[in-house]
Scaffold this motif. Structure first.
Motif, mmCIF file in Angstrom:
data_model
loop_
_atom_site.group_PDB
_atom_site.id
_atom_site.type_symbol
_atom_site.label_atom_id
_atom_site.label_comp_id
_atom_site.label_asym_id
_atom_site.label_seq_id
_atom_site.Cartn_x
_atom_site.Cartn_y
_atom_site.Cartn_z
ATOM 1 N N GLU A 25 -17.488 11.014 3.929
ATOM 2 C CA GLU A 25 -18.196 11.425 2.719
ATOM 3 C C GLU A 25 -19.062 10.295 2.158
ATOM 4 N N GLY A 26 -19.762 9.598 3.045
ATOM 5 C CA GLY A 26 -20.691 8.554 2.634
ATOM 6 C C GLY A 26 -20.068 7.207 2.324
ATOM 7 N N GLU A 27 -18.766 7.082 2.489
ATOM 8 C CA GLU A 27 -18.064 5.829 2.199
ATOM 9 C C GLU A 27 -17.399 5.335 3.481
ATOM 10 N N TRP A 28 -17.418 4.026 3.692
ATOM 11 C CA TRP A 28 -16.775 3.448 4.868
ATOM 12 C C TRP A 28 -15.314 3.130 4.578
ATOM 13 N N TRP A 29 -14.434 3.611 5.441
ATOM 14 C CA TRP A 29 -12.995 3.402 5.343
ATOM 15 C C TRP A 29 -12.544 2.592 6.550
ATOM 16 N N ALA A 30 -11.697 1.591 6.322
ATOM 17 C CA ALA A 30 -11.166 0.755 7.405
ATOM 18 C C ALA A 30 -9.878 1.371 7.943
ATOM 19 N N ILE A 31 -9.665 1.231 9.237
ATOM 20 C CA ILE A 31 -8.409 1.697 9.828
ATOM 21 C C ILE A 31 -7.290 0.774 9.339
ATOM 22 N N LEU A 32 -6.299 1.364 8.696
ATOM 23 C CA LEU A 32 -5.226 0.607 8.043
ATOM 24 C C LEU A 32 -4.523 -0.348 8.997
ATOM 25 N N LYS A 33 -4.211 0.105 10.195
ATOM 26 C CA LYS A 33 -3.496 -0.743 11.151
ATOM 27 C C LYS A 33 -4.286 -2.008 11.464
ATOM 28 N N ASP A 34 -5.600 -1.890 11.602
ATOM 29 C CA ASP A 34 -6.427 -3.054 11.910
ATOM 30 C C ASP A 34 -6.375 -4.077 10.778
ATOM 31 N N LEU A 41 0.505 -7.882 7.824
ATOM 32 C CA LEU A 41 1.289 -6.985 6.978
ATOM 33 C C LEU A 41 1.794 -5.811 7.812
ATOM 34 N N THR A 42 2.839 -5.154 7.338
ATOM 35 C CA THR A 42 3.408 -4.009 8.030
ATOM 36 C C THR A 42 2.748 -2.724 7.555
ATOM 37 N N GLU A 43 2.252 -1.942 8.501
ATOM 38 C CA GLU A 43 1.543 -0.712 8.151
ATOM 39 C C GLU A 43 2.426 0.265 7.369
ATOM 40 N N ASN A 44 3.649 0.494 7.815
ATOM 41 C CA ASN A 44 4.525 1.445 7.118
ATOM 42 C C ASN A 44 4.788 1.025 5.679
ATOM 43 N N TRP A 45 4.951 -0.251 5.447
ATOM 44 C CA TRP A 45 5.189 -0.744 4.089
ATOM 45 C C TRP A 45 3.942 -0.551 3.235
ATOM 46 N N MET A 46 2.770 -0.854 3.818
ATOM 47 C CA MET A 46 1.510 -0.734 3.076
ATOM 48 C C MET A 46 1.234 0.714 2.655
ATOM 49 N N TYR A 64 -4.463 10.259 14.673
ATOM 50 C CA TYR A 64 -4.772 10.493 13.254
ATOM 51 C C TYR A 64 -4.272 9.314 12.423
ATOM 52 N N PRO A 65 -4.917 8.153 12.553
ATOM 53 C CA PRO A 65 -4.438 6.985 11.811
ATOM 54 C C PRO A 65 -4.811 7.056 10.333
ATOM 55 N N GLY A 72 -8.379 -0.135 -1.739
ATOM 56 C CA GLY A 72 -7.113 -0.353 -1.042
ATOM 57 C C GLY A 72 -7.099 -1.650 -0.259
ATOM 58 N N ILE A 73 -8.238 -2.007 0.332
ATOM 59 C CA ILE A 73 -8.320 -3.278 1.060
ATOM 60 C C ILE A 73 -8.070 -4.439 0.100
ATOM 61 N N TYR A 74 -8.651 -4.380 -1.092
ATOM 62 C CA TYR A 74 -8.409 -5.447 -2.077
ATOM 63 C C TYR A 74 -6.934 -5.503 -2.459
ATOM 64 N N GLN A 75 -6.291 -4.367 -2.627
ATOM 65 C CA GLN A 75 -4.860 -4.359 -2.934
ATOM 66 C C GLN A 75 -4.081 -5.049 -1.817
ATOM 67 N N MET A 76 -4.470 -4.780 -0.578
ATOM 68 C CA MET A 76 -3.790 -5.388 0.565
ATOM 69 C C MET A 76 -4.001 -6.900 0.596
ATOM 70 N N ILE A 77 -5.219 -7.343 0.311
ATOM 71 C CA ILE A 77 -5.505 -8.775 0.318
ATOM 72 C C ILE A 77 -4.666 -9.487 -0.757
ATOM 73 N N PHE A 78 -4.616 -8.909 -1.956
ATOM 74 C CA PHE A 78 -3.800 -9.521 -3.018
ATOM 75 C C PHE A 78 -2.340 -9.569 -2.612
ATOM 76 N N GLU A 79 -1.839 -8.520 -1.973
ATOM 77 C CA GLU A 79 -0.445 -8.488 -1.545
ATOM 78 C C GLU A 79 -0.187 -9.535 -0.471
ATOM 79 N N SER A 80 -1.151 -9.777 0.416
ATOM 80 C CA SER A 80 -0.947 -10.736 1.494
ATOM 81 C C SER A 80 -0.868 -12.171 0.971
ATOM 82 N N ARG A 81 -1.346 -12.387 -0.259
ATOM 83 C CA ARG A 81 -1.339 -13.725 -0.857
ATOM 84 C C ARG A 81 -0.036 -14.039 -1.563
ATOM 85 N N THR A 82 0.848 -13.041 -1.748
ATOM 86 C CA THR A 82 2.103 -13.282 -2.463
ATOM 87 C C THR A 82 3.203 -13.724 -1.545
#
Length: 82
Positions: A25-34, A41-46, A64-65, A72-82
């Protein structure tokens, strides 16, 4: 028979990791596992940690990943810093 919509996809390199992106829908989404692999980080936890509206499922061939948007990527980056 309905038309099959071709998914736009691109891959970008980040810190030596390939991150796949799909357009939805016009927005780029990253594959979570990548992103999880790149941030060690662990995909299931994220999936349970980040806000549900930042996740979606996408169809890539026979898989169907989860995909994550920019917020969400920013949330993941902040979490990876803790």
């Amino acid at each position: 028979m309905g038309k099959i919509k071709k998914i736009k996809m691109r891959t970008e390199k980040w810190c030596g990791f390939d991150i796949r992106f799909v357009e939805k829908e016009g927005e780029w989404w990253a594959i979570l596992k990548d992103v999880c692999d790149a941030l060690d980080l662990t995909e299931n936890w994220m999936v349970n940690f980040i806000e549900p509206h930042t996740l979606t499922r996408v169809r890539l061939e026979d898989d169907y990943p989860y995909a994550v948007n920019e917020e969400g990527i920013y949330q993941m980056i902040f979490e990876s810093r803790t």
